[in-house]
Design a protein around this motif. Structure first.
Motif, PDB file in Angstrom:
ATOM      1  N   CYS A  34       0.827  -1.210   0.000  1.00  0.00           N
ATOM      2  CA  CYS A  34       0.000   0.000   0.000  1.00  0.00           C
ATOM      3  C   CYS A  34       0.864   1.263   0.000  1.00  0.00           C
ATOM      4  O   CYS A  34       2.067   1.223   0.276  1.00  0.00           O
ATOM      5  N   ASN A  35       0.239   2.395  -0.306  1.00  0.00           N
ATOM      6  CA  ASN A  35       0.970   3.662  -0.376  1.00  0.00           C
ATOM      7  C   ASN A  35       1.621   4.016   0.959  1.00  0.00           C
ATOM      8  O   ASN A  35       2.760   4.497   0.995  1.00  0.00           O
ATOM      9  N   ASP A  36       0.915   3.799   2.059  1.00  0.00           N
ATOM     10  CA  ASP A  36       1.467   4.162   3.363  1.00  0.00           C
ATOM     11  C   ASP A  36       2.730   3.372   3.670  1.00  0.00           C
ATOM     12  O   ASP A  36       3.718   3.928   4.170  1.00  0.00           O
ATOM     13  N   CYS A  37       2.723   2.079   3.377  1.00  0.00           N
ATOM     14  CA  CYS A  37       3.914   1.265   3.639  1.00  0.00           C
ATOM     15  C   CYS A  37       5.036   1.616   2.668  1.00  0.00           C
ATOM     16  O   CYS A  37       6.214   1.557   3.021  1.00  0.00           O
ATOM     17  N   HIS A  38       4.665   1.978   1.448  1.00  0.00           N
ATOM     18  CA  HIS A  38       5.674   2.384   0.466  1.00  0.00           C
ATOM     19  C   HIS A  38       6.400   3.644   0.922  1.00  0.00           C
ATOM     20  O   HIS A  38       7.578   3.839   0.618  1.00  0.00           O
ATOM     21  N   MET A  39       5.709   4.487   1.683  1.00  0.00           N
ATOM     22  CA  MET A  39       6.283   5.760   2.124  1.00  0.00           C
ATOM     23  C   MET A  39       6.771   5.716   3.572  1.00  0.00           C
ATOM     24  O   MET A  39       7.114   6.745   4.137  1.00  0.00           O
ATOM     25  N   ARG A  40       6.808   4.528   4.168  1.00  0.00           N
ATOM     26  CA  ARG A  40       7.206   4.415   5.564  1.00  0.00           C
ATOM     27  C   ARG A  40       8.611   4.987   5.773  1.00  0.00           C
ATOM     28  O   ARG A  40       9.537   4.688   5.020  1.00  0.00           O
ATOM     29  N   GLY A  41       8.763   5.812   6.779  1.00  0.00           N
ATOM     30  CA  GLY A  41      10.052   6.432   7.073  1.00  0.00           C
ATOM     31  C   GLY A  41      10.242   7.791   6.440  1.00  0.00           C
ATOM     32  O   GLY A  41      11.257   8.462   6.662  1.00  0.00           O
ATOM     33  N   MET A  42       9.252   8.231   5.664  1.00  0.00           N
ATOM     34  CA  MET A  42       9.388   9.486   4.928  1.00  0.00           C
ATOM     35  C   MET A  42       9.461  10.708   5.834  1.00  0.00           C
ATOM     36  O   MET A  42       9.977  11.757   5.434  1.00  0.00           O
ATOM     37  N   ASP A  43       8.973  10.620   7.057  1.00  0.00           N
ATOM     38  CA  ASP A  43       9.024  11.758   7.972  1.00  0.00           C
ATOM     39  C   ASP A  43      10.453  12.225   8.240  1.00  0.00           C
ATOM     40  O   ASP A  43      10.667  13.339   8.719  1.00  0.00           O
ATOM     41  N   ALA A  44      11.429  11.375   7.887  1.00  0.00           N
ATOM     42  CA  ALA A  44      12.835  11.740   8.075  1.00  0.00           C
ATOM     43  C   ALA A  44      13.228  12.952   7.244  1.00  0.00           C
ATOM     44  O   ALA A  44      14.237  13.607   7.537  1.00  0.00           O
ATOM     45  N   ILE A  45      12.433  13.268   6.227  1.00  0.00           N
ATOM     46  CA  ILE A  45      12.812  14.415   5.397  1.00  0.00           C
ATOM     47  C   ILE A  45      12.695  15.722   6.168  1.00  0.00           C
ATOM     48  O   ILE A  45      13.346  16.708   5.805  1.00  0.00           O
ATOM     49  N   ILE A  46      11.878  15.756   7.212  1.00  0.00           N
ATOM     50  CA  ILE A  46      11.746  17.006   7.967  1.00  0.00           C
ATOM     51  C   ILE A  46      13.070  17.389   8.595  1.00  0.00           C
ATOM     52  O   ILE A  46      13.514  18.546   8.493  1.00  0.00           O
ATOM     53  N   GLY A  47      13.730  16.431   9.228  1.00  0.00           N
ATOM     54  CA  GLY A  47      15.032  16.711   9.824  1.00  0.00           C
ATOM     55  C   GLY A  47      16.050  17.123   8.785  1.00  0.00           C
ATOM     56  O   GLY A  47      16.835  18.064   8.996  1.00  0.00           O
ATOM     57  N   LEU A  48      16.048  16.443   7.646  1.00  0.00           N
ATOM     58  CA  LEU A  48      16.987  16.787   6.570  1.00  0.00           C
ATOM     59  C   LEU A  48      16.754  18.203   6.087  1.00  0.00           C
ATOM     60  O   LEU A  48      17.702  18.989   5.928  1.00  0.00           O
ATOM     61  N   CYS A  49      15.489  18.542   5.849  1.00  0.00           N
ATOM     62  CA  CYS A  49      15.165  19.858   5.303  1.00  0.00           C
ATOM     63  C   CYS A  49      15.435  20.981   6.302  1.00  0.00           C
ATOM     64  O   CYS A  49      15.900  22.065   5.924  1.00  0.00           O
ATOM     65  N   MET A  50      15.149  20.748   7.577  1.00  0.00           N
ATOM     66  CA  MET A  50      15.354  21.788   8.579  1.00  0.00           C
ATOM     67  C   MET A  50      16.837  22.130   8.739  1.00  0.00           C
ATOM     68  O   MET A  50      17.198  23.251   9.081  1.00  0.00           O
ATOM     69  N   LYS A  51      17.710  21.146   8.464  1.00  0.00           N
ATOM     70  CA  LYS A  51      19.147  21.373   8.590  1.00  0.00           C
ATOM     71  C   LYS A  51      19.781  21.892   7.299  1.00  0.00           C
ATOM     72  O   LYS A  51      20.891  22.411   7.317  1.00  0.00           O
ATOM     73  N   ALA A  52      19.084  21.737   6.193  1.00  0.00           N
ATOM     74  CA  ALA A  52      19.661  22.078   4.894  1.00  0.00           C
ATOM     75  C   ALA A  52      19.882  23.584   4.754  1.00  0.00           C
ATOM     76  O   ALA A  52      19.035  24.384   5.164  1.00  0.00           O
TER      77      ALA A  52
END
Length: 232
Positions: A45-63
């Protein structure tokens, strides 16, 4: 060895059905209707395909980069990101929000990223073929909608977010199919950077874009892709 990634369970090619079938996700076991499975019958499913995607917040906030291509490529290298998938429907807008902030744009980045994740998640995988609207292109419209505060009742921001989506989808249509989430993400981001410069006087940094993912894509269009190494 080339990683021709398709099914997240067995690596086999995906098939797209003419009509919905009731399927059970191999990871979370949720049952839902879908047109997509692999040749061996696996469905994720889409949700499982995107599991772990919340990690982009940390990446973006530091970029600190003003280059949205550079930012999204860092996301593409993270474990949650696959060659194709609905995670790109979030990543495009998130990379643009980050580069826009770093280029001097006025945006509460953390709140905007949370909103981008919420909106982007709602665009399912396969929208490019089944809706006639690639989620990467739609993500650029979401980006403009977020930074302008667009709603169904606004005027200029309503028009501008639609214009943004139209520009991205238009460029994607010029190159054509089959799907490549990397190619369509890059095309959409380049169109968004142009609009941001024209409409908001904020200049993102865009250098030469060369694809490093073709060996992972069974449907790579080769020299027809503007980002092919053969063209640079």
């Amino acid at each position: 060895m080339e990683n021709l990634e398709e099914c997240l369970i067995c690596g086999a090619p995906l098939v797209y059905l003419e009509s919905d079938e009731r399927m059970e996700c191999e990871i979370c076991h949720r049952k839902e209707n879908s047109k997509t499975r692999c040749v061996n019958g696996h469905y994720v499913c889409n949700d499982c395909h995107m599991r772990g995607m919340d990690a982009i917040i940390g990446l973006c906030m530091k970029a600190e980069s003003k280059n949205p291509i550079e930012i999204i490529e860092k996301m593409m290298d993270m474990p949650f990101c696959h060659m194709h998938g609905p995670e790109h429907h979030v990543m495009v807008g998130a990379a643009l929000l980050t580069a826009y902030r770093n280029a001097g744009g006025n945006v509460n980045l953390e709140a905007a990223l949370q909103e981008m994740i919420s909106r982007g998640r709602s665009v399912p995988g396969g929208a490019c073929g089944f809706w006639g609207a690639c989620g990467a292109g739609i993500s650029t419209g979401m980006f403009v909608s977020i930074i302008t505060g667009s709603t169904p009742l606004t005027h200029e921001s309503f028009a501008l977010s639609h214009a943004m989506t139209a520009r991205s989808l238009g460029r994607i249509s010029e190159v054509g199919g089959p799907r490549c989430c990397k190619r369509d993400s890059f095309l959409s981001i380049l169109e968004a950077a142009k609009l941001v410069k024209d409409q908001f006087s904020k200049e993102m940094e865009i250098g030469e874009v060369v694809c490093h993912y073709s060996s992972m894509n069974r449907q790579c269009i080769g020299k027809r892709c503007p980002f092919s190494k053969a063209n640079h």
